[in-house]
Design a protein around this motif. Sequence first.
Motif, PDB file in Angstrom:
ATOM      1  N   CYS A  51      23.783 -10.500  38.945  1.00 43.95           N
ATOM      2  CA  CYS A  51      23.843  -9.106  38.474  1.00 43.95           C
ATOM      3  C   CYS A  51      22.854  -8.233  39.244  1.00 43.95           C
ATOM      4  O   CYS A  51      23.178  -7.106  39.650  1.00 43.95           O
ATOM      5  CB  CYS A  51      23.549  -9.043  36.979  1.00 43.95           C
ATOM      6  N   ILE A  52      21.645  -8.744  39.442  1.00 41.35           N
ATOM      7  CA  ILE A  52      20.636  -7.968  40.174  1.00 41.35           C
ATOM      8  C   ILE A  52      21.041  -7.804  41.634  1.00 41.35           C
ATOM      9  O   ILE A  52      20.872  -6.737  42.227  1.00 41.35           O
ATOM     10  CB  ILE A  52      19.253  -8.640  40.061  1.00 41.35           C
ATOM     11  N   ALA A  53      21.610  -8.870  42.222  1.00 37.33           N
ATOM     12  CA  ALA A  53      22.082  -8.771  43.595  1.00 37.33           C
ATOM     13  C   ALA A  53      23.193  -7.730  43.704  1.00 37.33           C
ATOM     14  O   ALA A  53      23.246  -6.953  44.676  1.00 37.33           O
ATOM     15  CB  ALA A  53      22.579 -10.131  44.082  1.00 37.33           C
ATOM     16  N   GLY A  54      24.091  -7.692  42.707  1.00 36.28           N
ATOM     17  CA  GLY A  54      25.148  -6.682  42.706  1.00 36.28           C
ATOM     18  C   GLY A  54      24.583  -5.277  42.592  1.00 36.28           C
ATOM     19  O   GLY A  54      25.062  -4.341  43.253  1.00 36.28           O
ATOM     20  N   LEU A  55      23.574  -5.111  41.746  1.00 35.72           N
ATOM     21  CA  LEU A  55      22.919  -3.807  41.606  1.00 35.72           C
ATOM     22  C   LEU A  55      22.313  -3.351  42.928  1.00 35.72           C
ATOM     23  O   LEU A  55      22.502  -2.209  43.360  1.00 35.72           O
ATOM     24  CB  LEU A  55      21.844  -3.896  40.525  1.00 35.72           C
ATOM     25  N   LEU A  75      11.064  -3.232  41.829  1.00 35.95           N
ATOM     26  CA  LEU A  75      10.989  -4.040  40.613  1.00 35.95           C
ATOM     27  C   LEU A  75      12.203  -4.946  40.478  1.00 35.95           C
ATOM     28  O   LEU A  75      12.076  -6.128  40.124  1.00 35.95           O
ATOM     29  CB  LEU A  75      10.855  -3.131  39.394  1.00 35.95           C
ATOM     30  N   PHE A  76      13.381  -4.395  40.750  1.00 36.61           N
ATOM     31  CA  PHE A  76      14.581  -5.225  40.644  1.00 36.61           C
ATOM     32  C   PHE A  76      14.623  -6.269  41.759  1.00 36.61           C
ATOM     33  O   PHE A  76      15.109  -7.389  41.547  1.00 36.61           O
ATOM     34  CB  PHE A  76      15.841  -4.364  40.639  1.00 36.61           C
ATOM     35  N   PHE A  77      14.130  -5.931  42.932  1.00 33.26           N
ATOM     36  CA  PHE A  77      14.074  -6.944  43.988  1.00 33.26           C
ATOM     37  C   PHE A  77      13.080  -8.039  43.601  1.00 33.26           C
ATOM     38  O   PHE A  77      13.311  -9.219  43.864  1.00 33.26           O
ATOM     39  CB  PHE A  77      13.664  -6.311  45.317  1.00 33.26           C
ATOM     40  N   LEU A  78      11.984  -7.655  42.947  1.00 32.39           N
ATOM     41  CA  LEU A  78      11.011  -8.637  42.479  1.00 32.39           C
ATOM     42  C   LEU A  78      11.650  -9.554  41.434  1.00 32.39           C
ATOM     43  O   LEU A  78      11.451 -10.781  41.475  1.00 32.39           O
ATOM     44  CB  LEU A  78       9.794  -7.926  41.893  1.00 32.39           C
ATOM     45  N   ALA A  79      12.402  -8.965  40.490  1.00 30.84           N
ATOM     46  CA  ALA A  79      13.078  -9.777  39.475  1.00 30.84           C
ATOM     47  C   ALA A  79      14.099 -10.706  40.121  1.00 30.84           C
ATOM     48  O   ALA A  79      14.249 -11.867  39.708  1.00 30.84           O
ATOM     49  CB  ALA A  79      13.758  -8.866  38.454  1.00 30.84           C
ATOM     50  N   TRP A  80      14.820 -10.199  41.137  1.00 34.19           N
ATOM     51  CA  TRP A  80      15.761 -11.057  41.856  1.00 34.19           C
ATOM     52  C   TRP A  80      15.019 -12.219  42.519  1.00 34.19           C
ATOM     53  O   TRP A  80      15.485 -13.359  42.494  1.00 34.19           O
ATOM     54  CB  TRP A  80      16.506 -10.255  42.914  1.00 34.19           C
ATOM     55  N   GLY A  81      13.852 -11.934  43.094  1.00 33.63           N
ATOM     56  CA  GLY A  81      13.065 -12.982  43.718  1.00 33.63           C
ATOM     57  C   GLY A  81      12.615 -14.037  42.718  1.00 33.63           C
ATOM     58  O   GLY A  81      12.630 -15.238  43.014  1.00 33.63           O
ATOM     59  N   MET A 107      12.778 -11.189  32.872  1.00 36.27           N
ATOM     60  CA  MET A 107      13.270 -10.283  31.846  1.00 36.27           C
ATOM     61  C   MET A 107      12.335  -9.095  31.652  1.00 36.27           C
ATOM     62  O   MET A 107      12.767  -7.943  31.529  1.00 36.27           O
ATOM     63  CB  MET A 107      13.452 -11.040  30.524  1.00 36.27           C
ATOM     64  N   GLY A 108      11.035  -9.350  31.629  1.00 38.22           N
ATOM     65  CA  GLY A 108      10.067  -8.275  31.454  1.00 38.22           C
ATOM     66  C   GLY A 108      10.097  -7.269  32.591  1.00 38.22           C
ATOM     67  O   GLY A 108       9.975  -6.053  32.373  1.00 38.22           O
ATOM     68  N   ILE A 109      10.268  -7.762  33.815  1.00 38.89           N
ATOM     69  CA  ILE A 109      10.325  -6.868  34.971  1.00 38.89           C
ATOM     70  C   ILE A 109      11.564  -5.986  34.907  1.00 38.89           C
ATOM     71  O   ILE A 109      11.495  -4.772  35.145  1.00 38.89           O
ATOM     72  CB  ILE A 109      10.294  -7.688  36.275  1.00 38.89           C
ATOM     73  N   THR A 110      12.703  -6.582  34.574  1.00 38.58           N
ATOM     74  CA  THR A 110      13.931  -5.783  34.487  1.00 38.58           C
ATOM     75  C   THR A 110      13.864  -4.788  33.335  1.00 38.58           C
ATOM     76  O   THR A 110      14.362  -3.661  33.442  1.00 38.58           O
ATOM     77  CB  THR A 110      15.167  -6.689  34.314  1.00 38.58           C
TER      78      THR A 110
END
Length: 330
Positions: A51-55, A75-81, A107-110
């Motif tokens: 989902c994060i990769a799609g975003l 932040l989303f790239f960090l969560a993906w990582g 979850m907290g980052i997203t």
Amino acid sequence: MDLIALQHQLDNLSFLVLFLTMLIYWVGTAFRNLSFLNPLGTAGMAIGNFCIAGLLGARWIEAGYFPISNLYESLFFLAWGVTAVHLVVELSTENRLIGVFSAPLAMGITAFAALSLPPEMQASEPLVPALKSNWLMMHVSVMMLSYATLMVGSLLAIAFLIVTKGNSVQLQGSSYGTGNERLRAIRNQTEYATATASSSSSNTQTAVLDKSETGTTTQLSPQRLNLAQTLDNLSYRVIGLGFPLLTIGIIAGAVWANEAWGSYWSWDPKETWALITWLVFAAYLHARITKGWQGRKPAILASAGFIVVWICYLGVNLLGKGLHSYGWFF
């Protein structure tokens, strides 16, 4: 399809998926007999990662540049990582314990990115001239992956301190083993400790740890000792993966700075804290590799590294200055 609307749907969906995944890992750890939850946790992290990769992909198409130029995107790239590191470690070690700590972190980052940042900070904007470079993808993506990896490794070290209650623990064997060999060694040591404790005249099953500075003997159950050894080993291996990424990211940033501004290093707040982060984890690996440290001492150092990483990533933004500031929302 409206790419902006798709992004908002995916950021909320990723938060929901990771929240449910966190609950699955926690329940699965508390109730080991619910074995059917194990593949569900792994699937949840994979879906969250997708989902994060799609975003980020939709953002890339919409904005026309690699989506890592503002706080929301990073932040989303960090969560993906974090989810990617989780999947790599879990699938390579066949140990799902890491999900207890990586799932709430992701979850907290997203949640922070999707629910806390104002709309104006979530919107994509044209890049400033200095960022229109291929180095943006090389430097920033590697740095964010290093942050994600080091955060996960440091969280495992913090968990080690919680499990051992901050006491010095005499771990069995070495932390330098890799893959299933190390995990088998841990299981064998635990079985031995359990058998020894069972044959003892005492009715309590305990594995003796080393003596504290006060001279008293600390004792843990074989199960807790096994958990501590697993956390110590996983933390060491994950940090060992993140440190080279941090090194490469810093070098790439220096080359980019020289290309853009004619100087490899300018002691910008972010650069200074990146160097401090590098020194903290360099000291951690040096102590483990050359000094043979295990257990409490390196765990304390890695726990301090967790704070330092967050200061490097977000804390310097509070200063509101520097070439690397993403800005803040108040």
